[in-house]
Enzyme design. Structure first.
Site, PDB file in Angstrom:
ATOM      1  N   GLY A  13       0.588  16.750  -9.817  1.00  0.00           N
ATOM      2  CA  GLY A  13       0.676  16.812  -8.394  1.00  0.00           C
ATOM      3  C   GLY A  13       1.874  18.060  -8.135  1.00  0.00           C
ATOM      4  N   ALA A  14       1.534  19.101  -8.958  1.00  0.00           N
ATOM      5  CA  ALA A  14       2.672  20.105  -8.718  1.00  0.00           C
ATOM      6  C   ALA A  14       2.356  21.197  -7.539  1.00  0.00           C
ATOM      7  CB  ALA A  14       2.357  20.852  -9.841  1.00  0.00           C
ATOM      8  N   SER A  15       1.235  20.982  -6.441  1.00  0.00           N
ATOM      9  CA  SER A  15       1.187  21.986  -5.582  1.00  0.00           C
ATOM     10  C   SER A  15       1.950  21.699  -4.251  1.00  0.00           C
ATOM     11  CB  SER A  15      -0.352  22.182  -5.360  1.00  0.00           C
ATOM     12  OG  SER A  15      -0.924  20.598  -4.799  1.00  0.00           O
ATOM     13  N   VAL A  60      -6.189  14.510 -11.754  1.00  0.00           N
ATOM     14  CA  VAL A  60      -5.942  13.818 -12.856  1.00  0.00           C
ATOM     15  C   VAL A  60      -6.626  12.538 -13.348  1.00  0.00           C
ATOM     16  CG1 VAL A  60      -3.330  14.272 -12.544  1.00  0.00           C
ATOM     17  CG2 VAL A  60      -4.197  12.500 -11.385  1.00  0.00           C
ATOM     18  N   ASN A  86       3.560  12.680 -11.720  1.00  0.00           N
ATOM     19  CA  ASN A  86       4.119  12.800 -10.536  1.00  0.00           C
ATOM     20  C   ASN A  86       2.748  12.580  -9.496  1.00  0.00           C
ATOM     21  OD1 ASN A  86       5.798  13.564  -8.134  1.00  0.00           O
ATOM     22  ND2 ASN A  86       4.247  15.009  -8.062  1.00  0.00           N
ATOM     23  N   SER A 141       8.105   5.034  -7.571  1.00  0.00           N
ATOM     24  CA  SER A 141       8.429   4.881  -6.248  1.00  0.00           C
ATOM     25  C   SER A 141       9.174   3.574  -5.993  1.00  0.00           C
ATOM     26  CB  SER A 141       6.955   4.893  -5.454  1.00  0.00           C
ATOM     27  OG  SER A 141       7.217   4.255  -3.953  1.00  0.00           O
ATOM     28  N   TYR A 154      -1.467   1.178  -2.711  1.00  0.00           N
ATOM     29  CA  TYR A 154      -0.345   1.939  -3.114  1.00  0.00           C
ATOM     30  C   TYR A 154       0.740   0.996  -4.071  1.00  0.00           C
ATOM     31  CZ  TYR A 154       3.240   5.535  -3.157  1.00  0.00           C
ATOM     32  OH  TYR A 154       4.177   6.482  -3.681  1.00  0.00           O
ATOM     33  N   ALA A 156       0.260  -1.697  -5.366  1.00  0.00           N
ATOM     34  CA  ALA A 156      -0.175  -2.530  -6.548  1.00  0.00           C
ATOM     35  C   ALA A 156      -0.374  -1.272  -7.603  1.00  0.00           C
ATOM     36  CB  ALA A 156      -2.002  -3.004  -6.010  1.00  0.00           C
ATOM     37  N   LYS A 158       1.750   1.101  -8.103  1.00  0.00           N
ATOM     38  CA  LYS A 158       3.049   1.506  -8.397  1.00  0.00           C
ATOM     39  C   LYS A 158       3.736   0.134  -9.276  1.00  0.00           C
ATOM     40  CE  LYS A 158       3.236   5.624  -6.887  1.00  0.00           C
ATOM     41  NZ  LYS A 158       3.219   6.718  -7.989  1.00  0.00           N
TER      42      LYS A 158
END
Length: 249
Positions: A13-15, A60, A86, A141, A154, A156, A158
């Protein structure tokens, strides 16, 4: 005296957002940095001037593409010292009956399955390399502890990341592999900007919330990455001081 070998990190998630900010931090600190995200153009436009960056356009949740990306890291730098898991997405808030199965699956595929895929391949690489070992850092998170209204996919995903973190921590002990989780609250990224305008609260009201600069996340990911492998920060919560996380709703 032998020159100290640079450490290598892969950031998913580096962008944009936390991933981008963290990547820049590590690049400026001299790490070799693998940059994984779906948007190749964004990666190239933001990191083309860094010689110690490797751009890895990849979803990913696609096992075969992720595996190929790890092979490129191994070929270029010979090892992987840190994985920052990430990459993550959310969908529009709604009650479970109104959330489509497709949206549920999309969130689970990226947030949970993608984290497992990257951790699985990183674990094997760290186990096999000499010297053995490495560190996996999962982005959990604050939703790994408490939900927001309408956030079942989301939240669930995390909560599941916490179980993944604990399992990797245990399974990694014989191989010098440490695993940490950073639970983040209201870092001011594109995903969080709407919170400054107003977001649903547990009592049904809509209120703006405090936010913080993503650079504070990057600094703490770096601090965890720099620990010796015989020390670990198992769980860290970093959040905007005045966000409504602690207290009665």
């Amino acid at each position: 005296m032998l020159k100290k070998t640079k450490k290598t990190i892969l950031i998913t998630g580096a962008s944009q957002g936390i991933g981008e900010t963290t990547a820049i931090k590590f690049l400026n600190k001299g790490y070799n940095v693998g940059l994984m995200a779906r948007n190749k153009k964004k990666l190239e436009s933001k990191f083309k001037n860094f010689k110690n960056a490797l751009i890895l356009p990849c979803d990913v949740s696609n096992y075969d593409l992720v595996k190929k990306s790890f092979k490129l890291i191994l070929k270029k730098w010979g090892r992987l010292d840190v994985l920052f898991n990430n990459a993550g997405i959310g969908v529009s808030a709604n009650t479970p009956d109104k959330i489509s199965y497709e949206d549920w699956k999309k969130v689970i595929d990226i947030n949970l399955n993608g984290s497992f895929i990257c951790a699985k391949i990183a674990f094997k690489m760290m186990k096999d390399q000499i010297p053995q070992g490495g560190r996996i850092i999962n982005n959990g998170s604050v939703s790994a502890h408490v939900p927001r209204p309408g956030s079942s996919p989301y939240t669930a995903s995390k909560h599941a990341i916490t179980g993944l973190t604990k399992s990797i921590s245990l399974d990694g002990r014989p191989f010098n592999i440490a695993c940490s989780q950073i639970d983040i609250g209201n870092a001011l990224t594109e995903m969080v900007k709407k919170m400054k305008i107003g977001i649903n609260q547990a009592d049904g009201s809509i209120k703006s919330e405090a936010t913080m600069d993503p650079k504070h996340i990057a600094n703490n990911v770096y601090n965890v990455a720099e620990l010796p492998l015989d020390a670990n920060i198992q769980f860290m919560t970093i959040m905007a001081t005045n966000m409504p996380y602690i207290g009665r709703g």
